[in-house]
Enzyme design. Structure first.
Site, PDB file in Angstrom:
ATOM      1  N   CYS A 160     -28.375  81.749  -8.501  1.00  0.00           N
ATOM      2  CA  CYS A 160     -29.097  82.360  -9.707  1.00  0.00           C
ATOM      3  C   CYS A 160     -27.937  83.022 -10.561  1.00  0.00           C
ATOM      4  O   CYS A 160     -27.198  84.040  -9.949  1.00  0.00           O
ATOM      5  CB  CYS A 160     -30.252  83.358  -9.237  1.00  0.00           C
ATOM      6  SG  CYS A 160     -30.743  84.284 -10.601  1.00  0.00           S
TER       7      CYS A 160
ATOM      8  N   THR B  50     -31.220  92.113  -6.981  1.00  0.00           N
ATOM      9  CA  THR B  50     -31.830  91.554  -8.006  1.00  0.00           C
ATOM     10  C   THR B  50     -33.248  92.005  -8.093  1.00  0.00           C
ATOM     11  O   THR B  50     -33.775  92.359  -8.940  1.00  0.00           O
ATOM     12  CB  THR B  50     -31.597  90.387  -8.453  1.00  0.00           C
ATOM     13  OG1 THR B  50     -31.964  89.520  -7.203  1.00  0.00           O
ATOM     14  CG2 THR B  50     -30.154  89.904  -8.725  1.00  0.00           C
TER      15      THR B  50
ATOM     16  N   CYS C  81     -39.360  82.154 -11.318  1.00  0.00           N
ATOM     17  CA  CYS C  81     -38.414  82.839 -12.453  1.00  0.00           C
ATOM     18  C   CYS C  81     -37.407  81.798 -12.657  1.00  0.00           C
ATOM     19  O   CYS C  81     -37.470  80.804 -12.305  1.00  0.00           O
ATOM     20  CB  CYS C  81     -37.918  83.938 -11.551  1.00  0.00           C
ATOM     21  SG  CYS C  81     -36.808  83.530 -10.206  1.00  0.00           S
TER      22      CYS C  81
ATOM     23  N   CYS D 276     -33.290  92.063 -11.390  1.00  0.00           N
ATOM     24  CA  CYS D 276     -34.040  91.304 -12.532  1.00  0.00           C
ATOM     25  C   CYS D 276     -35.516  91.750 -12.775  1.00  0.00           C
ATOM     26  O   CYS D 276     -36.233  92.120 -11.956  1.00  0.00           O
ATOM     27  CB  CYS D 276     -33.913  89.952 -11.760  1.00  0.00           C
ATOM     28  SG  CYS D 276     -34.686  88.698 -12.622  1.00  0.00           S
TER      29      CYS D 276
ATOM     30  N   HIS E 129     -29.888  82.493  -3.583  1.00  0.00           N
ATOM     31  CA  HIS E 129     -29.066  83.621  -3.117  1.00  0.00           C
ATOM     32  C   HIS E 129     -27.592  83.784  -3.119  1.00  0.00           C
ATOM     33  O   HIS E 129     -27.022  84.734  -2.764  1.00  0.00           O
ATOM     34  CB  HIS E 129     -29.537  84.069  -1.543  1.00  0.00           C
ATOM     35  CG  HIS E 129     -30.943  83.541  -1.141  1.00  0.00           C
ATOM     36  ND1 HIS E 129     -31.493  82.366  -1.130  1.00  0.00           N
ATOM     37  CD2 HIS E 129     -31.954  84.401  -1.167  1.00  0.00           C
ATOM     38  CE1 HIS E 129     -32.733  82.299  -0.766  1.00  0.00           C
ATOM     39  NE2 HIS E 129     -33.071  83.708  -1.058  1.00  0.00           N
TER      40      HIS E 129
ATOM     41  N   HIS F 202     -37.493  80.425  -1.589  1.00  0.00           N
ATOM     42  CA  HIS F 202     -38.313  80.864  -0.513  1.00  0.00           C
ATOM     43  C   HIS F 202     -39.670  80.243  -0.920  1.00  0.00           C
ATOM     44  O   HIS F 202     -40.583  80.857  -1.145  1.00  0.00           O
ATOM     45  CB  HIS F 202     -38.429  82.389  -0.506  1.00  0.00           C
ATOM     46  CG  HIS F 202     -37.337  82.936   0.268  1.00  0.00           C
ATOM     47  ND1 HIS F 202     -37.176  84.451   0.073  1.00  0.00           N
ATOM     48  CD2 HIS F 202     -36.357  82.595   1.370  1.00  0.00           C
ATOM     49  CE1 HIS F 202     -36.250  84.765   0.767  1.00  0.00           C
ATOM     50  NE2 HIS F 202     -35.596  83.790   1.416  1.00  0.00           N
TER      51      HIS F 202
ATOM     52  N   SER G  37     -49.721  89.327  -4.019  1.00  0.00           N
ATOM     53  CA  SER G  37     -49.970  90.642  -4.712  1.00  0.00           C
ATOM     54  C   SER G  37     -49.767  90.575  -6.137  1.00  0.00           C
ATOM     55  O   SER G  37     -50.093  91.136  -7.055  1.00  0.00           O
ATOM     56  CB  SER G  37     -49.185  91.530  -3.976  1.00  0.00           C
ATOM     57  OG  SER G  37     -47.700  91.798  -4.336  1.00  0.00           O
ATOM     58  N   ASN G  38     -48.403  89.660  -6.378  1.00  0.00           N
ATOM     59  CA  ASN G  38     -47.918  89.673  -8.034  1.00  0.00           C
ATOM     60  C   ASN G  38     -49.052  88.758  -8.749  1.00  0.00           C
ATOM     61  O   ASN G  38     -49.090  89.056 -10.007  1.00  0.00           O
ATOM     62  CB  ASN G  38     -46.702  89.336  -7.963  1.00  0.00           C
ATOM     63  CG  ASN G  38     -46.524  87.720  -7.939  1.00  0.00           C
ATOM     64  OD1 ASN G  38     -46.671  87.095  -8.840  1.00  0.00           O
ATOM     65  ND2 ASN G  38     -46.122  87.094  -6.750  1.00  0.00           N
TER      66      ASN G  38
ATOM     67  N   GLU H 100     -28.716  87.237  -0.072  1.00  0.00           N
ATOM     68  CA  GLU H 100     -28.057  87.788  -1.149  1.00  0.00           C
ATOM     69  C   GLU H 100     -26.963  88.901  -1.207  1.00  0.00           C
ATOM     70  O   GLU H 100     -25.853  88.861  -1.535  1.00  0.00           O
ATOM     71  CB  GLU H 100     -29.050  88.101  -2.155  1.00  0.00           C
ATOM     72  CG  GLU H 100     -28.554  88.693  -3.764  1.00  0.00           C
ATOM     73  CD  GLU H 100     -29.592  89.187  -4.717  1.00  0.00           C
ATOM     74  OE1 GLU H 100     -30.824  88.871  -4.483  1.00  0.00           O
ATOM     75  OE2 GLU H 100     -29.497  90.274  -5.186  1.00  0.00           O
TER      76      GLU H 100
END
Lengths: 279, 279
Positions: free
Chosen positions: A93, A159, A13, A187, A71, A37, A216-217, A123
């Protein structure tokens, strides 16, 4: 001649990409906690730029520069660094800085804070530290059932949370509180990657989605792509790419899962270019 | 000995009861529009207190006192009355004054207003007139689909709307707008009457619910009561009351629909007392 086009949004991102760039420009600095991460990236930053990773603020000794990770950090932590004269390189971020600012402002205006998030996530700890009024950190509205609430509350989200649950929490609060001030701080990075694959795969002849086969994404991106472009392939690296996939194709679209670093994507693009220049 | 107990909340809502009291204390005054939506009451106020009903502000001629009805009045209308030196008796329901104040304040703070309500309802016209920024009056969120919205909006509701739809509108806005400031201005009068019947009927031996047999809110009260107190009766007036209903009973609970004036309720109570003093 095959044309290669990257999706408008893919892979890491915005906040993660920005933090990596900041770290690359901060040779010999140390990050407070893991920058992002992704251990592959952290190893690379250590190897190529001597950016070290400290567990927490207590591990800082002779360091002169500290990188704040994506974070963010707690208000006290930041004050501690400043008081020690350490140069602060802020890679928080911007989508995390925003809820920090909102929570601070709403507290100053006397609002009680409802924070939708995981109390153990760094975060959330950072954002919470900016509150001076009461804060309720919850994952489900039922956690508020037996709690007396102020007549005006501000609601903020971690987020990476899902909007559907955030809505449920707001709906619950609307029934209990006179004024609910809702800040949608979720986000949309994951959704943006999906939206971009949708757009690109509707135009491309062949689609390459790069990412872990158990991510999974990444699989989600592949499924969207496959629906709109029959010749869609999910690969983990350039090694899996086959020349035949590109036969008679004009536009090759490329996207990548949220945990795929840019340099892996670049290698895949090089591989496709090589294969096709040999035709 | 039979004890009679009225539900904690019943019949006319707080705002209507208050307006009637104000009108009774304002002999010979005129109301701008019907004071409340109940012609029996309006006739009684005319007959007993010479309180006249004018269609609108233009019908005012020699009047020295004007009563503002429960729905309120527009900001301009109020200024007009003041400029003519007419004494203003304000019977605006406080639950309507509240959204007027909110809309004025939010406009002053630069928020665009989303108003959930019926654009033709006098209450809504009154509230809207307090806005200086853009106002969108809607009954459904889809009405906003093709409209560009500001990045911060305040959402307010007509007092008599349903919370479920209000929630849908807020959910929709959360996905489109960074900051949604939600003011739940829905009045709970109907729900309060239901809650009070629930409480009373769980203790009473016999329940009398007074109201029109085709009034949906009255029937609702009756159904709730019947569930918790087998001997529940729905009557339109004291004439329907039968002595046998009270045989061996200790506590008679009473409630009334939202369109039942107090004087009808009093007559029913008198009737029950008379029947039981004759035993």
């Amino acid at each position: 001649m095959l044309k290669i086009e990257l999706a408008k949004s893919y892979g890491f991102c915005f906040g993660v990409k920005r933090a990596i760039k900041i770290a690359e420009n901060s040779k010999n600095a140390s990050t407070i906690g893991e920058l992002i991460h992704n251990s592959l990236e952290i190893d690379r930053l250590k190897k190529n730029f001597n950016v070290k990773t400290l567990k927490d603020i207590n591990e800082l000794k002779d360091e002169k520069k500290a990188i704040i990770r994506t974070h963010g950090i707690t208000k006290d932590g930041l004050a501690n660094l400043k008081s020690r004269g350490i140069k602060i390189i802020d890679a928080t971020c911007p989508f995390v800085t925003k809820p920090q600012q909102i929570v601070e402002k709403m507290s100053n205006e006397g609002y009680e804070i409802i924070f939708f998030g995981d109390i153990n996530h760094p975060e959330v700890k950072g954002v919470m530290s900016y509150a001076s009024t009461k804060v309720h950190v919850i994952l489900d509205e039922s956690e508020l059932d037996n709690i007396r609430l102020a007549s005006k509350v501000a609601v903020v989200s971690q987020t990476t949370k899902k909007i559907e649950k955030f809505m449920q929490i707001v709906n619950y609060l609307m029934q209990r509180v006179k004024e609910v001030r809702v800040f949608n701080t979720i986000c949309n990075a994951t959704l943006e990657n999906q939206e971009a694959v949708r757009e690109l795969s509707s135009r491309a002849d062949v689609m390459i989605i790069i990412g872990g086969k158990n991510s999974s994404n990444t699989k989600q991106l592949y499924l969207i792509s496959k629906k709109l472009c029959e010749d869609s392939y999910l690969v983990e690296s350039g090694d899996e790419i086959e020349q035949i996939w590109f036969k008679d194709k004009k536009l090759c679209g490329i996207s990548a899962g949220a945990s795929t670093p840019d340099w892996i994507i670049e290698k895949v693009v090089d591989k496709i270019n090589n294969l096709n220049s040999n035709i």
